[in-house]
Scaffold this active site. Structure first.
Site, PDB file in Angstrom:
ATOM      1  N   ARG A  63      71.871 -10.143  84.877  1.00 35.55           N
ATOM      2  CA  ARG A  63      71.892  -8.711  84.515  1.00 35.55           C
ATOM      3  C   ARG A  63      73.273  -8.109  84.795  1.00 35.55           C
ATOM      4  NH1 ARG A  63      67.130  -6.894  88.088  1.00 35.55           N
ATOM      5  NH2 ARG A  63      67.432  -4.790  87.316  1.00 35.55           N
ATOM      6  N   ARG A 123      64.864  -5.053  97.314  1.00 29.63           N
ATOM      7  CA  ARG A 123      64.319  -3.841  96.686  1.00 29.63           C
ATOM      8  C   ARG A 123      62.806  -3.973  96.474  1.00 29.63           C
ATOM      9  NH1 ARG A 123      66.622  -1.136  91.156  1.00 29.63           N
ATOM     10  NH2 ARG A 123      65.750  -2.918  90.065  1.00 29.63           N
ATOM     11  N   ARG A 128      59.955  -6.220  91.695  1.00 26.63           N
ATOM     12  CA  ARG A 128      60.054  -6.407  90.247  1.00 26.63           C
ATOM     13  C   ARG A 128      60.348  -7.866  89.926  1.00 26.63           C
ATOM     14  NH1 ARG A 128      63.953  -1.805  87.754  1.00 26.63           N
ATOM     15  NH2 ARG A 128      64.549  -3.636  86.562  1.00 26.63           N
ATOM     16  N   LYS A 153      70.521   4.189  90.344  1.00 25.68           N
ATOM     17  CA  LYS A 153      70.264   5.212  89.326  1.00 25.68           C
ATOM     18  C   LYS A 153      68.850   5.783  89.461  1.00 25.68           C
ATOM     19  CE  LYS A 153      71.105   2.534  85.728  1.00 25.68           C
ATOM     20  NZ  LYS A 153      71.342   1.257  86.428  1.00 25.68           N
ATOM     21  N   ARG A 188      73.179   1.279  76.811  1.00 23.95           N
ATOM     22  CA  ARG A 188      73.701   0.112  77.508  1.00 23.95           C
ATOM     23  C   ARG A 188      74.676  -0.679  76.642  1.00 23.95           C
ATOM     24  NH1 ARG A 188      68.909  -0.479  81.247  1.00 23.95           N
ATOM     25  NH2 ARG A 188      69.389  -2.114  82.737  1.00 23.95           N
TER      26      ARG A 188
HETATM   27  P1  AMP Z   1      66.197  -1.338  84.099  1.00 24.54           P
HETATM   28  O1  AMP Z   1      64.924  -0.923  84.743  1.00 24.54           O
HETATM   29  O2  AMP Z   1      66.980  -0.173  83.534  1.00 24.54           O
HETATM   30  O3  AMP Z   1      67.043  -2.225  84.981  1.00 24.54           O
HETATM   31  O4  AMP Z   1      65.800  -2.232  82.816  1.00 24.54           O
HETATM   32  C1  AMP Z   1      65.083  -3.439  82.946  1.00 24.54           C
HETATM   33  C2  AMP Z   1      65.280  -4.299  81.700  1.00 24.54           C
HETATM   34  O5  AMP Z   1      64.800  -3.610  80.541  1.00 24.54           O
HETATM   35  C3  AMP Z   1      66.730  -4.639  81.376  1.00 24.54           C
HETATM   36  O6  AMP Z   1      67.218  -5.762  82.114  1.00 24.54           O
HETATM   37  C4  AMP Z   1      66.632  -4.944  79.868  1.00 24.54           C
HETATM   38  O7  AMP Z   1      66.047  -6.209  79.625  1.00 24.54           O
HETATM   39  C5  AMP Z   1      65.623  -3.888  79.414  1.00 24.54           C
HETATM   40  N1  AMP Z   1      66.321  -2.629  79.026  1.00 24.54           N
HETATM   41  C6  AMP Z   1      66.222  -1.413  79.629  1.00 24.54           C
HETATM   42  N2  AMP Z   1      66.985  -0.507  79.006  1.00 24.54           N
HETATM   43  C7  AMP Z   1      67.602  -1.163  77.982  1.00 24.54           C
HETATM   44  C8  AMP Z   1      68.546  -0.773  76.982  1.00 24.54           C
HETATM   45  N3  AMP Z   1      69.030   0.484  76.923  1.00 24.54           N
HETATM   46  N4  AMP Z   1      68.968  -1.728  76.113  1.00 24.54           N
HETATM   47  C9  AMP Z   1      68.492  -2.984  76.148  1.00 24.54           C
HETATM   48  N5  AMP Z   1      67.619  -3.419  77.072  1.00 24.54           N
HETATM   49  C10 AMP Z   1      67.170  -2.519  77.989  1.00 24.54           C
END
Ligand code: AMP
Length: 207
Positions: A161, A122, A150, A13, A88
């Site tokens: 995840r 990554r 990360r 994404k 989400r």
């Molecule tokens: P991402 O970079 O989108 O993979 O997000 C990293 C982490 O941030 C996720 O594993 C969640 O812990 C938190 N996070 C990001 N977006 C959300 C969301 N919409 N709802 C809940 N947690 C989120």
């Protein structure tokens, strides 16, 4: 144009987000990026989010919805944007529904094992945020900056995840399909091939 990018962690994404931004000039809002930025600056929001992020769990809905609500209020009524990593959960999607009308939800489909392989190599550029792979690069291929991994890109966290994605985020596929907003892409291909499909869908969608 107002879009949601939907897909498991590591579905690409972030990469597509950058390409869509470049081609269509759309602003982007990534909830994960906002949490990481807050964490870097040790804000209360960042420190609250950290414990969930480290465990590969979702930050509670109320916290995320408040943060996204404030962010969306910054956009003019006729301004386009895309959301990466939000919604989400069904509660988040219903919240978004009450805030704005979407033009499309792009679903990036990839199988879990490909994601685990992808995320274990990554890397992200410290300077420009470009997402790349350590298999091919030591430095950022875009600006030459230093790369980092990360904290949540280790196999254990990636698997939790993915579990969270299947349990809590996958119901959104039906939610948006029922609203006739879902646009599906095979994200197992190379980034430029995925983007060609995205562009085709967006152009078709606009006509
Ligand atoms: P991402 O970079 O989108 O993979 O997000 C990293 C982490 O941030 C996720 O594993 C969640 O812990 C938190 N996070 C990001 N977006 C959300 C969301 N919409 N709802 C809940 N947690 C989120």
């Amino acid at each position: 144009m107002r879009l949601v990018l939907l897909g498991a962690p590591g579905a690409g994404k972030g990469t597509q987000d950058a390409l869509i931004k470049e081609r269509y000039g759309l602003a982007h809002v990534s909830t994960g990026d906002i949490f990481r930025e807050n964490l870097k600056n040790s804000t209360p929001l960042g420190l609250e989010a950290k414990k969930y992020m480290d465990a590969g769990q979702l930050v509670p809905d109320e916290t995320v919805m408040k943060m996204v609500g404030e962010k969306l209020a910054e956009f003019a009524d006729d301004e386009g944007f895309m959301l990466d990593g939000f919604p989400r959960t069904v509660a988040q999607a219903e919240f978004l529904d009450g805030k704005t009308k979407l033009d499309g939800v792009i679903l990036f489909n990839v199988d879990d094992e490909a994601i685990v392989r992808r995320l274990s190599s990554r890397a992200v550029c410290k300077d420009c945020g470009n997402v790349t792979t350590r298999l091919e690069h030591d430095k950022c291929p875009s600006c030459g900056g230093e790369l980092y991994t990360r904290d949540d890109d280790n196999e254990t966290t990636v698997r939790s995840r993915l579990k969270v994605f299947h349990e809590q985020t996958e119901p959104l596929i039906k939610f948006y399909r029922d609203k006739d907003l879902l646009l599906e892409v095979d994200a197992g291909q190379k980034p430029e091939e995925v983007f060609a499909c995205v562009a085709e869908l967006l152009n078709d969608d606009k006509n």
